[in-house]
Design an enzyme around this catalytic site. Sequence first.
Site, PDB file in Angstrom:
ATOM      1  N   TYR A   1      -3.515 -65.246   8.519  1.00  0.00           N
ATOM      2  CA  TYR A   1      -3.567 -63.847   7.422  1.00  0.00           C
ATOM      3  C   TYR A   1      -3.016 -63.940   6.034  1.00  0.00           C
ATOM      4  O   TYR A   1      -3.727 -64.234   4.844  1.00  0.00           O
ATOM      5  CB  TYR A   1      -3.442 -62.349   7.731  1.00  0.00           C
ATOM      6  CG  TYR A   1      -4.570 -61.501   8.417  1.00  0.00           C
ATOM      7  CD1 TYR A   1      -5.028 -60.658   8.186  1.00  0.00           C
ATOM      8  CD2 TYR A   1      -4.730 -62.255   9.976  1.00  0.00           C
ATOM      9  CE1 TYR A   1      -5.718 -60.119   8.751  1.00  0.00           C
ATOM     10  CE2 TYR A   1      -5.029 -61.088  11.248  1.00  0.00           C
ATOM     11  CZ  TYR A   1      -5.959 -60.434  10.695  1.00  0.00           C
ATOM     12  OH  TYR A   1      -6.681 -59.981  11.595  1.00  0.00           O
TER      13      TYR A   1
ATOM     14  N   TYR B   1      -2.567 -67.247   0.721  1.00  0.00           N
ATOM     15  CA  TYR B   1      -2.558 -66.783   0.121  1.00  0.00           C
ATOM     16  C   TYR B   1      -1.239 -67.786  -0.147  1.00  0.00           C
ATOM     17  O   TYR B   1      -0.532 -68.398  -2.213  1.00  0.00           O
ATOM     18  CB  TYR B   1      -1.657 -65.479  -0.038  1.00  0.00           C
ATOM     19  CG  TYR B   1      -2.693 -64.472   0.856  1.00  0.00           C
ATOM     20  CD1 TYR B   1      -3.633 -64.297  -0.738  1.00  0.00           C
ATOM     21  CD2 TYR B   1      -2.593 -64.478   1.786  1.00  0.00           C
ATOM     22  CE1 TYR B   1      -4.719 -63.005  -0.903  1.00  0.00           C
ATOM     23  CE2 TYR B   1      -4.052 -63.494   1.712  1.00  0.00           C
ATOM     24  CZ  TYR B   1      -4.746 -62.900   0.320  1.00  0.00           C
ATOM     25  OH  TYR B   1      -5.623 -61.503   0.611  1.00  0.00           O
TER      26      TYR B   1
END
Length: 600
Positions: free
Chosen positions: A360, A364
Amino acid sequence: MLDHDAAVFLELKVAPLPRGFADPIRKRFVADYAHALAIPAGTGRQSEALRNANIMLARVTKRAADAWIDPTATDADIREIAAAEAKATWALAARSHDSGTLRSRMAQRCLARGIIPPAENIADMPAIRRMTDEGWWRRKVRRAQGALVEEIAIELGLVHRNRQCYCSDETVKRRRAQTRRNALTLESIELENQHGFLATVADLAATSVSNPKIKHAELMTRMSGFESLARSLDYAAVFITITCPSRFHAVLENGRTNPKHDGSTPREAQHHLVTAWAKCRAALHRRHIRPFGFRVAEPHHDGCPHWHLLLFVPPDQESTLRDIIARYFLEQHDPDEAGARKNRVKFVAIDYTRGTAAGYIAKYVSKAIDGEHIEDGDHYGNSGRSAAERVKAWAAAHGLRQFQQIGGAPVTPWRELRRIEPSDDHPEVIKAARSAADAGNWARYLEVQGGPTVARKDLAVTLARTPEGFRLDPDTGETSPATNQYGEASAPAIFGVCDAETGVAILSRRFRWTTRSTRERDGLRETSAHPRSATWRTPGKAEGRAAGAAGGAWTRVNNCTPEAPAALPWAGEQAIPDAAQAGRGGPSAAPPTPPPPTGA
């Protein structure tokens, strides 16, 4: 076309701006001026439109005009500015012969320039040496100018998805130039150890976490290790996205100026998030909830930061964790503004059957480091590499920390353990920790250290540091006095790892390095001494606590509320250094007899 007076007024106002900022402002002013001239004369509306165009130009260029640092200054200009500021600050000594008074006047001069002077816990003479040092001013001016340029770009409306995403093109250009300068500097310095191994600093930096690929790999290793340990403990995993209230956003998602923006900068927005998280952490601590995981900060298209957190907690604590985060990030800050309850705080419960928790946050992490493995680009059409370059430039310009580990054992002992060669003579706990670190097994490393929620005071393996003001002799293992360039006792230096229970320290810094410029290959000078592997005994937990003594600091950073620092004692009068010593440290008192090295 502009008349002569309007053209002169325009060029006068845009002169302090970088060229990349001035061109859009020129186009906007010319368009507004042409629109005003198209209004029939005699109605009063034409003169009002011309006045509004002039006011707009004066308003958007005011920040640059009022700044004491020239936003267009090159790095060579900054060096000249720093030299002039150091000299002008030193000139204040002609009117002050008391170190306390002189320091106060120098600090006032720094504040007048928007430069934060040395902290109060620094003694007067080292503080004076800093404020008269060109290098100190150079670092301060570079940071101040970088932030100024980016804040001007945001005020001009240049930073958003339809123009220059995340940060201005000017900041990206400056960051590239700085990276090139740094690379040339690292290539120009050679290091040689006592075994004759020769390499440039750039070669050695490429083998450390300064290398983006290594940094990326290490972060993902730690995240995966956290997840592995959490799954073995049947912990719940929560992915959280936190954004700032509307007042921190300069531009709306559609590219239009946000009427609610109150002028807050990205740094102020980050401070808002950090403050709210500190309250969350305290509230969780009071309820004996110890989440662990990672936080990643990245920018919205307009440069306003937001956070992604991956946290692991026992299932029965997940609901309380969510309530506390929502309270401090949403309920206490304009909870009823449009879209706040939908977008301010988002929680995603991670289903392990559908993928890994680390997955997840992987995108990023990549976007904030090197852009690797982002094949479809970001939300705004930028390629992975372009987005990563702009995000790193954004973080550097505003001085924002991109990654933060939450909970768990610190990473520095892990890195030091990976330097150590295995030996049967090492304590068992160091053997186990070294084996885990060498294998890249973060989960096992955490287990050896005491678990994912271990307190710093309970770590099994800590860093071994020299006492403050001393360095370790490479051959004898004895300490000798050392000071920094400002005449202060040098900071404690890491030399290895320590078994916290027994106090046995194992050296990880095994080499003594000498340095020379690649352009001047003669005249070697010694810069650091890292001894070969050896073992010392330092006071362990049991010994120190049996005597009722307080232990030393376990890390260099403590994010909890600090106690008021004790006043620094003055051992008699200290002479103010003469002009020849300004910026070079000056004389210092001889330090006390060196104590033995300690593990911390």
